[in-house]
Design a protein around this motif. Structure first.
Motif, short mmCIF file in Angstrom:
data_model
loop_
_atom_site.label_atom_id
_atom_site.label_comp_id
_atom_site.label_asym_id
_atom_site.label_seq_id
_atom_site.Cartn_x
_atom_site.Cartn_y
_atom_site.Cartn_z
N GLY A 4 5.90 -3.35 1.27
CA GLY A 4 6.25 -3.95 -0.01
C GLY A 4 5.61 -5.31 -0.13
N ASN A 5 5.74 -6.10 0.93
CA ASN A 5 5.12 -7.42 1.03
C ASN A 5 4.77 -7.62 2.50
OD1 ASN A 5 4.97 -10.36 1.59
ND2 ASN A 5 5.49 -10.58 -0.57
N ILE A 6 3.51 -7.87 2.79
CA ILE A 6 3.05 -7.93 4.18
C ILE A 6 3.76 -9.01 4.98
CG2 ILE A 6 1.13 -9.53 3.77
CD1 ILE A 6 1.05 -6.44 6.09
N ALA A 7 4.32 -10.02 4.29
CA ALA A 7 5.00 -11.11 4.99
C ALA A 7 6.49 -10.89 5.17
CB ALA A 7 4.78 -12.43 4.24
N THR A 8 7.07 -10.02 4.34
CA THR A 8 8.53 -9.94 4.34
C THR A 8 9.13 -8.54 4.27
OG1 THR A 8 8.59 -10.16 1.93
CG2 THR A 8 8.72 -12.20 3.22
N GLN A 9 8.38 -7.54 3.87
CA GLN A 9 9.00 -6.24 3.62
C GLN A 9 8.15 -5.09 4.15
OE1 GLN A 9 9.71 -5.33 -0.50
NE2 GLN A 9 10.94 -3.52 -0.04
N ILE A 10 8.52 -4.59 5.32
CA ILE A 10 7.85 -3.45 5.96
C ILE A 10 8.91 -2.40 6.28
CG2 ILE A 10 6.42 -2.67 7.88
CD1 ILE A 10 4.98 -4.76 6.28
N ASP A 11 8.70 -1.18 5.81
CA ASP A 11 9.62 -0.08 6.11
C ASP A 11 8.86 1.01 6.86
OD1 ASP A 11 11.91 -1.14 4.66
OD2 ASP A 11 10.77 -0.70 2.84
N GLU A 12 9.48 1.52 7.91
CA GLU A 12 8.85 2.59 8.68
C GLU A 12 9.16 3.95 8.06
OE1 GLU A 12 8.21 2.99 13.30
OE2 GLU A 12 10.18 3.81 12.79
N ILE A 13 8.11 4.69 7.72
CA ILE A 13 8.25 6.02 7.13
C ILE A 13 8.14 7.10 8.20
CG2 ILE A 13 7.27 7.63 5.44
CD1 ILE A 13 8.57 5.11 4.26
N GLY A 14 7.26 6.88 9.17
CA GLY A 14 7.07 7.86 10.24
C GLY A 14 6.54 7.20 11.49
N THR A 15 6.72 7.89 12.62
CA THR A 15 6.26 7.35 13.89
C THR A 15 5.91 8.51 14.82
OG1 THR A 15 6.82 5.83 15.71
CG2 THR A 15 8.56 7.29 14.94
N THR A 16 5.39 8.20 15.99
CA THR A 16 5.13 9.24 16.98
C THR A 16 6.38 9.44 17.83
OG1 THR A 16 3.75 9.92 18.84
CG2 THR A 16 4.12 7.58 18.59
N ILE A 17 6.69 10.70 18.13
CA ILE A 17 7.89 10.97 18.93
C ILE A 17 7.55 11.10 20.42
CG2 ILE A 17 9.05 12.07 16.99
CD1 ILE A 17 8.50 14.78 18.33
N ASP A 18 6.24 11.02 20.75
CA ASP A 18 5.83 11.03 22.17
C ASP A 18 4.55 10.21 22.31
OD1 ASP A 18 3.85 13.05 21.32
OD2 ASP A 18 5.50 14.47 21.44
N ASP A 19 3.46 10.84 22.70
CA ASP A 19 2.20 10.11 22.86
C ASP A 19 1.67 9.62 21.52
OD1 ASP A 19 2.31 10.64 25.51
OD2 ASP A 19 0.63 12.03 25.58
N ALA A 20 1.11 8.42 21.51
CA ALA A 20 0.36 7.94 20.35
C ALA A 20 -1.04 8.55 20.39
CB ALA A 20 0.28 6.42 20.37
N ALA A 21 -1.73 8.49 19.26
CA ALA A 21 -3.07 9.08 19.18
C ALA A 21 -4.01 8.46 20.21
CB ALA A 21 -3.63 8.91 17.78
N GLY A 22 -3.98 7.13 20.35
CA GLY A 22 -4.86 6.47 21.30
C GLY A 22 -4.58 6.88 22.73
#
Length: 348
Positions: free
Chosen positions: A149-167
């Protein structure tokens, strides 16, 4: 709102010592010293080696950045530093240096989130992010979809990795194929010589029953295991293995899942701008496939130049500038490094 503050940014979360200087959204200097060559023989980052390398590199890197920007420390308006997440010992080196500078210069200190830096660094190439923006963050240890929403104040997580990350998956697959560390650039290069349709590897969390619970989440552990099993069976049966074909097929599976879920998240949430960030954001197939699918879906894609995708001080500095311009209170000199800093927390 303060306009165009001059911000010094320090990054030391893993194996790159980064110092960046920005004036608002203008990049003045971005100096990086990497210790990656010292970790190659171990097949991964050794925290103690990384920490010692930061101690040795921070002073010279700071001096190079000041010279490149043609500014004096006394001119700096504020100091931003990675407070987390990352390797604790590595974080402490950068944070200690930033605290010392802030105290000696009597300048405000901002302890910022390393991951949000990967999202915000695109501002240096393409200007302010529209509100809202969807962010696809893909790095060695993290794979996330974020609503900004705002890079300084408002970040919401929509999805994440449940195990290994891509890297992580790239590094593990590279290791089982006998390739060099870090695996991402090596596999990306070899994939250009292979057939991405040669082997049908699984796309994690894309089955109907998975989408009911994990529509916007990622999983790459099963893909890594599938590659390992395919290689094991091929070697057992005496089948000649084409490393480029394995690399291309693996990379296609990763890029397919990353991009399809990101596009779905944009469409579901009614967001028409997607920004790509993180070290894996430099991957050529990911950048190319995401551009194709964004174009098909009527979504504006923003991608920082590859040099700004890996860890650097400029991404920390620009978040510091955003915090100053948004009027966010600075951090205390008593803050501690937080190796598990939540992704929705922009600053301390």
């Amino acid at each position: 709102m303060m306009s165009a503050p001059l911000i010094l940014g320090i990054e030391s979360s893993c194996d790159e010592t980064g110092v960046g200087i920005v004036r608002g959204h203008e990049l003045l200097a971005n100096e990086v010293a990497s210790s990656v060559d010292e970790h190659v023989r171990f097949g991964g980052v050794v925290p103690e080696i990384a920490s010692r390398a930061h101690v040795e590199a921070l002073g010279p890197t700071l001096r190079r950045a000041l010279a490149a920007a043609d500014v004096d420390l006394s001119q700096i308006d504020a100091i931003a530093v990675t407070a987390g997440p990352g390797l604790m010992g590595a974080l402490v080196v950068g944070l200690s240096a930033a605290k010392a500078l802030a105290f000696a210069l009597n300048k405000p200190l901002y302890g910022v989130n390393h991951l949000i830096g990967h999202v915000g660094v695109d501002i240096l190439d393409h200007g302010p992010l529209p509100s809202p923006t969807m962010a696809l963050l893909v790095s060695g240890g993290h794979t996330n979809l974020l609503r900004v929403g705002n890079i300084a104040t408002q970040i919401d997580e929509i999805g994440t990795t449940i195990d290994d990350a891509a890297g992580e998956a790239y590094d593990k697959v590279a290791r089982l194929l006998g390739l060099a560390y870090p695996g991402g650039p090596v596999i990306d290069r070899l994939a250009g010589e292979g057939n991405p349709r040669a082997i049908s590897f699984p796309r994690g969390l894309t089955a109907r029953h998975d989408l009911e619970r994990h529509r916007f989440n990622y999983s790459f552990s099963g893909l890594k295991t599938a590659v390992a099993r395919w290689v094991e069976i091929s070697r057992r049966d005496g089948v000649e293995i084409s490393i480029p074909d394995v690399a291309a097929s693996f990379q296609e599976a990763v890029a397919d899942v990353l991009t399809s879920k990101a596009i779905d998240a944009c469409q579901f949430h009614g967001i028409d701008t997607l920004v790509l960030g993180g070290g894996v954001a430099a991957n050529s197939r990911l950048r190319g496939l995401l551009a194709e699918r964004c174009d098909q879906g009527g979504i504006t894609l923003r991608r920082p130049r590859p040099a700004l995708c890996t860890d650097n001080g400029a991404m920390i500095a620009v978040i510091g500038a955003e915090l100053v311009m948004a009027g966010v209170a600075p951090s205390s000199l008593d803050i501690s490094a937080d190796s598990g800093m939540p992704i929705t927390q922009v600053s301390m």
